[in-house]
Design an enzyme around this catalytic site. Structure first.
Site, PDB file in Angstrom:
ATOM      1  N   LYS A 163       0.860  -1.185   0.000  1.00  0.00           N
ATOM      2  CA  LYS A 163       0.000   0.000   0.000  1.00  0.00           C
ATOM      3  C   LYS A 163       0.896   1.236   0.000  1.00  0.00           C
ATOM      4  O   LYS A 163       1.835   1.329   0.805  1.00  0.00           O
ATOM      5  CB  LYS A 163      -0.877   0.007   1.249  1.00  0.00           C
ATOM      6  CG  LYS A 163      -1.897  -1.128   1.291  1.00  0.00           C
ATOM      7  CD  LYS A 163      -3.033  -0.919   0.306  1.00  0.00           C
ATOM      8  CE  LYS A 163      -4.145  -1.943   0.525  1.00  0.00           C
ATOM      9  NZ  LYS A 163      -5.248  -1.775  -0.434  1.00  0.00           N
ATOM     10  N   LYS A 262     -13.430  -7.734  -8.373  1.00  0.00           N
ATOM     11  CA  LYS A 262     -13.925  -8.238  -7.095  1.00  0.00           C
ATOM     12  C   LYS A 262     -15.423  -8.428  -7.284  1.00  0.00           C
ATOM     13  O   LYS A 262     -16.130  -7.459  -7.580  1.00  0.00           O
ATOM     14  CB  LYS A 262     -13.713  -7.211  -5.970  1.00  0.00           C
ATOM     15  CG  LYS A 262     -12.262  -6.907  -5.648  1.00  0.00           C
ATOM     16  CD  LYS A 262     -12.150  -5.888  -4.515  1.00  0.00           C
ATOM     17  CE  LYS A 262     -10.686  -5.543  -4.261  1.00  0.00           C
ATOM     18  NZ  LYS A 262     -10.508  -4.484  -3.255  1.00  0.00           N
TER      19      LYS A 262
HETATM   20  O1  OSB Z   1      -7.876  -1.856  -2.255  1.00  0.00           O
HETATM   21  O2  OSB Z   1      -7.564  -3.847  -2.880  1.00  0.00           O
HETATM   22  C1  OSB Z   1      -7.922  -3.042  -2.016  1.00  0.00           C
HETATM   23  C2  OSB Z   1      -8.570  -4.885   1.208  1.00  0.00           C
HETATM   24  C3  OSB Z   1      -9.732  -4.304   1.620  1.00  0.00           C
HETATM   25  C4  OSB Z   1     -10.284  -3.285   0.867  1.00  0.00           C
HETATM   26  C5  OSB Z   1      -9.661  -2.874  -0.301  1.00  0.00           C
HETATM   27  C6  OSB Z   1      -8.494  -3.474  -0.720  1.00  0.00           C
HETATM   28  C7  OSB Z   1      -7.923  -4.488   0.056  1.00  0.00           C
HETATM   29  C8  OSB Z   1      -6.676  -5.118  -0.344  1.00  0.00           C
HETATM   30  C9  OSB Z   1      -6.552  -6.602  -0.456  1.00  0.00           C
HETATM   31  O3  OSB Z   1      -5.719  -4.463  -0.649  1.00  0.00           O
HETATM   32  C10 OSB Z   1      -6.658  -7.375   0.817  1.00  0.00           C
HETATM   33  C11 OSB Z   1      -6.787  -8.857   0.662  1.00  0.00           C
HETATM   34  O4  OSB Z   1      -5.868  -9.526   0.212  1.00  0.00           O
HETATM   35  O5  OSB Z   1      -7.845  -9.377   1.040  1.00  0.00           O
HETATM   36 MG    MG Z   2      -7.182  -1.974  -4.294  1.00  0.00          MG
END
Ligand code: OSB
Ligand code: MG
Length: 371
Positions: A163, A262
């Protein structure tokens, strides 16, 4: 499909370690487990992936619970369906609320697959028996990011996502690259930038990233296209793509080279598959995104990621990435860097009833009348 009852459970579980993004920190995850039981007593499971607060999208656990209970279940009672796709189309009469729709729609897919004694992967046209595992590192310091990378490398993960935001991007990536020059690495910004940051974003071309995910705001579709023309790193869109039309527009405008799909964000498997099929046709690579989910959504992700267009390792990690004990049995595990796609009926994972029970905070039952 003869639905006898639907059970909704709001569950809550602490994460093994806090999940940090520039938008906030997640330490406890709530979710909605949807169980659709048919007149023969067969259960299909889905998971509502909205968070407790609206930081990632506008939905929350409370709004999803309301929409499923008071809007979507009454629609299903009124209009019996033959196939999960009928539910997806029925739910189009309700605006947005994608995670609520997806939780219920995906339970119907699991039920449909079980009734037909087929794996969900096979029902939707999956072609893979194994999925490459990827993991996200969402730490609050450089040291902790490096430690997590080392740990997950040891567990065999094949792709790493970090991140980023304007306060740490260059320095963190530079340090990671110093230790791991060849690591399959990408960065997720969750909309931390604007076009004014174009020089910062151009500088990230130094790090040979697989992609940068969602640098700009979710409605900056034109700005993403301008940005993609200025940087070499491929842009991947996440929050911007909540429907098939969003995907079409983004591709048409050149706003991204890659899409993170997703099912929860786009309203369910039906819409996720439409986006997948369109991208496959246009030569746009896709991967399956994660939502810090429990095992049921994780299992659905595995089925989705078995489709032929999912050519890039996604956020497909083991149950133990986030949880001390998951609500499914067996748990999702990573072996030799991959997760195997079950060939048993439905999502292919059973329920850990004891764990489900001890994490349940609210339970609601809706009975259907079948004539
Ligand atoms: O931005 O991809 C995202 C998790 C929760 C909400 C948004 C995001 C994420 C992640 C991936 O970055 C987390 C995971 O591996 O479940
Ligand atoms: Mg993302």
């Amino acid at each position: 499909m003869r639905i006898a009852q639907i059970k909704l459970r709001v569950i809550s579980m602490p994460l093994k370690s806090p999940f940090h993004t520039h938008l906030g920190t997640v330490t406890e995850r709530e979710g909605i487990i949807v169980e659709v039981i048919d007149s023969d007593g067969i259960s299909g499971y889905g998971e509502g992936v909205a968070f407790s607060t609206p930081w990632y999208t506008e939905e929350t656990v409370a709004t999803s619970l309301h929409i499923v209970s008071d809007v979507l279940i009454p629609l299903l009672k009124k209009w019996p369906i033959k196939h999960p796709e009928d539910a997806a189309i029925l739910f189009q009469s309700v605006r947005r609320n994608h995670m609520a729709k997806a939780g219920l729609e995906m339970a119907l897919w699991d039920l449909y697959a079980k009734r037909n004694s087929m794996s969900l992967s096979k029902v939707i046209g999956g072609t893979r028996s194994e999925i490459a595992a990827g993991v996200v590192v969402a730490a609050d310091s450089l040291n902790s990011s490096l430690n997590q990378i080392e740990k997950y490398l040891g567990e065999g993960y094949q792709r790493f996502k970090i991140k980023i935001n304007p306060s740490q991007d260059y320095s963190v990536l530079e340090e990671i690259r110093r230790y791991y020059p060849e690591l399959p690495l990408m960065a997720d910004a969750n909309s931390a930038y604007t076009l004014n940051d174009i020089d910062r974003l151009k500088a990230l071309d130094d790090f040979n990233l697989l992609m940068i995910e969602q640098p700009l705001a979710s409605d900056d579709i034109i700005e993403h296209s301008l940005l993609q023309n200025e940087i070499n790193t491929p842009i991947c869109l996440d929050e911007s793509i909540v429907s098939f039309n969003d995907a079409k527009n983004a591709i048409e405008l050149g706003s991204c080279k890659i899409i993170n799909i997703k099912a929860g964000r786009v309203g369910g498997l039906y819409e996720a598959i439409r986006i997948h099929d369109f991208c496959l046709d246009r030569g746009i690579e896709v991967w399956c995104g994660g939502m810090i989910e429990f095992g049921i959504s994780r299992a659905h992700n595995i089925a989705l990621a078995s489709l032929p267009g999912f050519t890039i390792p996604g956020d497909i990690s083991a149950s133990n990435r986030f949880w001390d004990e998951d609500i499914i049995s067996p748990e999702v595990s990573v072996k030799n860097g991959s997760v195997s796609v079950p060939d048993t009926p439905g999502i292919g994972f059973g329920i850990n009833e004891k764990r489900l029970k001890e994490t349940t905070r609210i339970e609601k039952v809706f009975k259907f009348e079948n004539k």
